[in-house]
Write a protein that holds these residues in place. Sequence first.
Motif, short mmCIF file in Angstrom:
data_model
loop_
_atom_site.label_atom_id
_atom_site.label_comp_id
_atom_site.label_asym_id
_atom_site.label_seq_id
_atom_site.Cartn_x
_atom_site.Cartn_y
_atom_site.Cartn_z
N ALA A 11 0.82 -1.21 0.00
CA ALA A 11 0.00 0.00 0.00
C ALA A 11 0.85 1.25 0.00
N ARG A 12 1.99 1.20 0.69
CA ARG A 12 2.85 2.37 0.77
C ARG A 12 3.44 2.76 -0.59
N ALA A 13 3.37 1.83 -1.55
CA ALA A 13 3.85 2.11 -2.90
C ALA A 13 2.75 2.72 -3.78
N PHE A 14 1.53 2.76 -3.26
CA PHE A 14 0.41 3.33 -4.02
C PHE A 14 0.68 4.82 -4.21
N PRO A 15 0.66 5.35 -5.44
CA PRO A 15 1.01 6.76 -5.68
C PRO A 15 0.07 7.72 -4.94
N ILE A 16 0.66 8.62 -4.19
CA ILE A 16 -0.13 9.57 -3.42
C ILE A 16 -0.96 10.46 -4.34
N GLU A 17 -0.40 10.85 -5.48
CA GLU A 17 -1.16 11.66 -6.43
C GLU A 17 -2.44 10.94 -6.87
N LYS A 18 -2.33 9.65 -7.10
CA LYS A 18 -3.49 8.87 -7.52
C LYS A 18 -4.51 8.79 -6.39
N ALA A 19 -4.03 8.60 -5.17
CA ALA A 19 -4.93 8.54 -4.01
C ALA A 19 -5.67 9.85 -3.83
N LEU A 20 -4.97 10.96 -4.00
CA LEU A 20 -5.61 12.27 -3.87
C LEU A 20 -6.64 12.48 -4.98
N ALA A 21 -6.33 12.03 -6.18
CA ALA A 21 -7.28 12.16 -7.29
C ALA A 21 -8.54 11.37 -7.01
N LYS A 22 -8.39 10.19 -6.40
CA LYS A 22 -9.55 9.38 -6.03
C LYS A 22 -10.46 10.12 -5.06
N LEU A 23 -9.86 11.00 -4.27
CA LEU A 23 -10.61 11.75 -3.27
C LEU A 23 -11.04 13.13 -3.75
N GLY A 24 -10.79 13.42 -5.01
CA GLY A 24 -11.25 14.69 -5.58
C GLY A 24 -10.27 15.83 -5.44
N HIS A 25 -8.99 15.56 -5.19
CA HIS A 25 -7.97 16.61 -5.04
C HIS A 25 -6.99 16.52 -6.20
N PHE A 26 -6.71 17.67 -6.82
CA PHE A 26 -5.83 17.70 -7.97
C PHE A 26 -4.79 18.81 -7.80
N PRO A 27 -3.59 18.61 -8.35
CA PRO A 27 -2.49 19.55 -8.09
C PRO A 27 -2.72 20.93 -8.69
N HIS A 61 2.89 21.85 4.72
CA HIS A 61 3.67 22.94 5.30
C HIS A 61 2.83 23.80 6.24
N GLY A 62 1.53 23.83 6.03
CA GLY A 62 0.68 24.64 6.89
C GLY A 62 0.60 24.10 8.31
N GLU A 63 0.67 22.77 8.45
CA GLU A 63 0.57 22.15 9.77
C GLU A 63 1.88 21.52 10.23
N GLY A 64 2.85 21.43 9.33
CA GLY A 64 4.13 20.83 9.69
C GLY A 64 4.06 19.34 9.92
N VAL A 65 3.18 18.66 9.19
CA VAL A 65 3.04 17.21 9.32
C VAL A 65 3.14 16.55 7.95
N GLY A 66 3.47 15.26 7.94
CA GLY A 66 3.57 14.54 6.69
C GLY A 66 3.51 13.05 6.92
N GLY A 67 3.73 12.29 5.87
CA GLY A 67 3.69 10.84 6.03
C GLY A 67 3.57 10.13 4.70
N ASN A 68 3.11 8.86 4.78
CA ASN A 68 2.93 8.06 3.57
C ASN A 68 1.46 8.06 3.17
N VAL A 69 1.14 7.28 2.16
CA VAL A 69 -0.21 7.30 1.62
C VAL A 69 -1.23 6.74 2.61
N ILE A 70 -0.82 5.76 3.43
CA ILE A 70 -1.75 5.20 4.42
C ILE A 70 -2.10 6.25 5.47
N ASP A 71 -1.08 6.98 5.93
CA ASP A 71 -1.34 8.07 6.88
C ASP A 71 -2.33 9.07 6.30
N LEU A 72 -2.15 9.37 5.02
CA LEU A 72 -2.99 10.37 4.36
C LEU A 72 -4.45 9.91 4.28
N ILE A 73 -4.66 8.67 3.84
CA ILE A 73 -6.02 8.15 3.72
C ILE A 73 -6.70 8.08 5.08
#
Length: 285
Positions: A11-27, A61-73
């Motif tokens: 799962a951690r190899a799942f592209p974050i851009e693709k995961a965000l697109a699935k959720l309606g977020h685009f760059p 950068h707004g919250e100073g947090v980050g992670g992998n795709v699982i954390d994001l979902i």
Amino acid sequence: MMKRKINCESARAFPIEKALAKLGHFPQRTTEKEAWFLSPFRSETQASFKVSKTRNRWYDHGEGVGGNVIDLICRILNCSVKEALVYLNQDRPSFSFQQQQHFNTNDIGITVTKVQNIKHPALIQYLNLRGIPLPIAKVYCHEVWYSFKNSKFFTIGLRNYNGGWELRNRIFKNGCSPKSYTYLRNNNKQLIVLEGMFDLLSLAVLNENLIKVSDVLVLNSVAFVKDVEVHFSNYEVIGLYLDHDEAGRNITLYLTNKYRHVLDKSDGYKNHKDLNDFLCHERKG
């Protein structure tokens, strides 16, 4: 061949851009190595959410947090790791805006499954793009989840006179039966007539006091013009805030010719398609 279930490592190899697109977020902007998004965790106008394409990691950068795709979902959907893995394992994006453009406006098979206060980051981002503050939207609308052909979707919903819903998100416009106009009554002597949900929200931003001292009719479809006329005798004055297109002009001409107390109020945004177009122009200015 049976599909293998995804595990944490894969799962951690799942592209974050693709995961965000699935959720309606685009760059908002991209380079070879990174992509910048409006944060999915809050409303903002400057992209502060970075995705590293090379490392497949995100950083807000707004919250100073980050992670992998699982954390994001987990954070966006407020779900467990197990639920995030199920989500990433799906063949199709069951929470995506993208799916919703593939079926037409016939709502046969649509089942509303949940109605709640607007809180999904993708919907808040959409409101922001349309110039609508979240507190204003919450007064009139809800977050509506529904199922269609075994998939789930989420939209901003405005309840109509017969208990159905007008449904909107960034790329999808539909209604859920029974379809009708929306009537907001506060026993005022003045009535405002609008065409759609975002006309209502835009006028609430532009002139909140006018909304407070008026009753409001949102047509939701020009087909309901004849239906709403039954209410006109209850008011001393009626203001029309309709679109500057052929349908809006025809309705305005029809109603102002038929009723002496019906007035065209569209001059205030005469150089714009509608109230929301005017609002967005004013915000940029």
